[in-house]
Design an enzyme around this catalytic site. Sequence first.
Site, PDB file in Angstrom:
ATOM      1  N   ARG A 167     -53.150  10.296  93.858  1.00  0.00           N
ATOM      2  CA  ARG A 167     -54.277  10.898  93.132  1.00  0.00           C
ATOM      3  C   ARG A 167     -55.623  10.352  93.609  1.00  0.00           C
ATOM      4  O   ARG A 167     -56.645  10.988  93.402  1.00  0.00           O
ATOM      5  CB  ARG A 167     -54.152  10.586  91.628  1.00  0.00           C
TER       6      ARG A 167
ATOM      7  N   ARG B 134     -62.092   6.716 101.133  1.00  0.00           N
ATOM      8  CA  ARG B 134     -63.148   7.403 101.880  1.00  0.00           C
ATOM      9  C   ARG B 134     -63.839   6.463 102.857  1.00  0.00           C
ATOM     10  O   ARG B 134     -64.145   5.322 102.495  1.00  0.00           O
ATOM     11  CB  ARG B 134     -64.206   7.949 100.920  1.00  0.00           C
TER      12      ARG B 134
ATOM     13  N   ARG C 178     -45.993   5.919  78.485  1.00  0.00           N
ATOM     14  CA  ARG C 178     -46.945   4.872  78.154  1.00  0.00           C
ATOM     15  C   ARG C 178     -47.842   5.384  77.040  1.00  0.00           C
ATOM     16  O   ARG C 178     -48.198   6.569  77.006  1.00  0.00           O
ATOM     17  CB  ARG C 178     -47.825   4.525  79.364  1.00  0.00           C
TER      18      ARG C 178
ATOM     19  N   ARG D 125     -59.352  -1.041  81.323  1.00  0.00           N
ATOM     20  CA  ARG D 125     -60.722  -0.599  81.567  1.00  0.00           C
ATOM     21  C   ARG D 125     -61.519  -0.601  80.275  1.00  0.00           C
ATOM     22  O   ARG D 125     -60.961  -0.693  79.178  1.00  0.00           O
ATOM     23  CB  ARG D 125     -60.750   0.791  82.206  1.00  0.00           C
TER      24      ARG D 125
ATOM     25  N   GLU E 296     -59.392  -0.548  76.711  1.00  0.00           N
ATOM     26  CA  GLU E 296     -58.166   0.253  76.742  1.00  0.00           C
ATOM     27  C   GLU E 296     -56.991  -0.621  77.185  1.00  0.00           C
ATOM     28  O   GLU E 296     -57.079  -1.289  78.213  1.00  0.00           O
ATOM     29  CB  GLU E 296     -58.411   1.390  77.746  1.00  0.00           C
TER      30      GLU E 296
ATOM     31  N   TYR F  39     -47.512  14.393  84.692  1.00  0.00           N
ATOM     32  CA  TYR F  39     -48.856  13.838  84.580  1.00  0.00           C
ATOM     33  C   TYR F  39     -49.809  14.949  85.040  1.00  0.00           C
ATOM     34  O   TYR F  39     -50.010  15.140  86.230  1.00  0.00           O
ATOM     35  CB  TYR F  39     -48.868  12.649  85.539  1.00  0.00           C
TER      36      TYR F  39
ATOM     37  N   ASP G 237     -53.423  17.135  85.138  1.00  0.00           N
ATOM     38  CA  ASP G 237     -54.856  17.213  84.871  1.00  0.00           C
ATOM     39  C   ASP G 237     -55.139  18.461  84.039  1.00  0.00           C
ATOM     40  O   ASP G 237     -54.355  19.413  84.027  1.00  0.00           O
ATOM     41  CB  ASP G 237     -55.631  17.275  86.191  1.00  0.00           C
TER      42      ASP G 237
HETATM   43  N1  UDP Z   1     -55.289   2.718  89.825  1.00  0.00           N
HETATM   44  C1  UDP Z   1     -55.408   1.374  90.132  1.00  0.00           C
HETATM   45  N2  UDP Z   1     -56.618   0.775  90.011  1.00  0.00           N
HETATM   46  C2  UDP Z   1     -57.720   1.427  89.585  1.00  0.00           C
HETATM   47  C3  UDP Z   1     -57.605   2.802  89.266  1.00  0.00           C
HETATM   48  C4  UDP Z   1     -56.373   3.409  89.395  1.00  0.00           C
HETATM   49  O1  UDP Z   1     -54.432   0.724  90.491  1.00  0.00           O
HETATM   50  O2  UDP Z   1     -58.798   0.800  89.483  1.00  0.00           O
HETATM   51  C5  UDP Z   1     -53.948   3.336  89.937  1.00  0.00           C
HETATM   52  C6  UDP Z   1     -53.208   3.265  88.601  1.00  0.00           C
HETATM   53  O3  UDP Z   1     -51.831   3.066  88.852  1.00  0.00           O
HETATM   54  C7  UDP Z   1     -53.462   4.634  88.023  1.00  0.00           C
HETATM   55  C8  UDP Z   1     -53.461   5.515  89.275  1.00  0.00           C
HETATM   56  O4  UDP Z   1     -54.067   4.696  90.287  1.00  0.00           O
HETATM   57  O5  UDP Z   1     -52.482   5.011  87.107  1.00  0.00           O
HETATM   58  C9  UDP Z   1     -54.191   6.830  89.126  1.00  0.00           C
HETATM   59  O6  UDP Z   1     -55.528   6.584  88.752  1.00  0.00           O
HETATM   60  P1  UDP Z   1     -56.371   7.577  87.878  1.00  0.00           P
HETATM   61  O7  UDP Z   1     -57.759   7.088  87.837  1.00  0.00           O
HETATM   62  O8  UDP Z   1     -56.107   8.948  88.353  1.00  0.00           O
HETATM   63  O9  UDP Z   1     -55.695   7.349  86.435  1.00  0.00           O
HETATM   64  P2  UDP Z   1     -56.058   8.010  85.026  1.00  0.00           P
HETATM   65  O10 UDP Z   1     -57.553   8.009  84.885  1.00  0.00           O
HETATM   66  O11 UDP Z   1     -55.465   9.373  85.029  1.00  0.00           O
HETATM   67  O12 UDP Z   1     -55.422   7.074  84.067  1.00  0.00           O
END
Ligand code: UDP
Length: 378
Positions: A171, A175, A247, A277, A298, A346, A348
């Site tokens: 996902r 870059r 989860r 986060r 969170e 999962y 979007d």
């Molecule tokens: N992820 C991570 N570190 C970060 C952000 C994301 O390891 O700082 C990993 C984590 O396993 C997460 C996945 O990348 O579940 C997908 O991230 P995304 O931001 O899409 O998660 P969401 O916002 O849907 O929870």
Amino acid sequence: MHILLVGAGLSGAVIGRTLAEAGHQITIVESRDHVAGNCHTTRDADTGVMVHVYGPHIFHTDDEEVWNYVNSFETFLPYKNRVKTTSKGQVFSLPINLHTINQFYGKTLRPDEARSFIEDQADTSIEDPQTFEEQALRFVGPDLYEAFFKGYTIKQWGMQPSALPASILKRLPVRFNYDDNYFFHQFQGMPENGYTAMVERILDHEAITVHLNTTFTRDQAADYDHVFYAGPLDGWFDYDLGRLGYRTLDFERFTYDGDYQGCAVMNYGEETVPHTRITEHKHFSPWESHDGSVLYREFSRLAEPDDIPYYPIRQVDEKALLADYVAKAEAESGVTFVGRLGTYRYLDMDVTIREALDTAAVFLEKGAETPVFVKAPL
Ligand code: UDP
């Protein structure tokens, strides 16, 4: 036909609206006291900030029809998700981009140089990454993996990245320029009055009746010509083969007089910080101005039976149980399984809406004899 929809989230609302416009009678049962499922938004009573009650939802898509669809019910205002992460005592930019790489390694690399530098870090012996860990080691190498992904992922998913599918990490882009937009889709924005206002408008049709605070039981299905079920796939079968793993999230609310962190989402990459986060919701509505601020730490944990399911875990060794439920679902008649919970994926928001539009279109073409479609491959 009289059709029952279980769940007033995006799937239920979009399918309900499409079928209502085609002349069907729609009843929706929703166990919660509000519509919009997990994208529900409400104004915080203390600060007036629009809060994403079940965690941040940012609308982004390449699907122009879906973008036009949501815009026909609600004004979307410009919003770009720019996520930061705190790790090793510093704040870095996500998704991993040239700024992250140069800051992390203390370098001033140009795009091509950074690309070959990261290729040198990467484990190119991994040809076809299957797990999250293999995917990370293959594309960014061990240093960036450990600083940004390993700890966060252990907290988020409660298991080692070697037991998680590679699809989770796919996902996120890497870059080799300074573009720090978290998403790479053509359209991105936030609903001016929140997602709940949008869903309420989708549901505002004379042929749709919504019953909130109403728990679905299988016996209700007998009164209808067809059921669209957006509840948990295993829940339809009373969990008789066991439970699919989810989860859930716990949110610790706090307020701040001013601007706490200067951005909407600050991730914490290290395992030693217990939360994944902190979200500062006023930054999700940059066109509004608020003196006060409301924030949520969170925390992620395994969902117990009474918890709200958020993320399907889709553990590598869960494939067999899921396959058994899918086989059972395919043997059912008179029901179509839809959405994140109904298909245990999962999803979007834009994908959810796209699938809901397609599902309703197939139903209108083929009628109640429509085969159940469950899209739940791992
Ligand atoms: N992820 C991570 N570190 C970060 C952000 C994301 O390891 O700082 C990993 C984590 O396993 C997460 C996945 O990348 O579940 C997908 O991230 P995304 O931001 O899409 O998660 P969401 O916002 O849907 O929870």
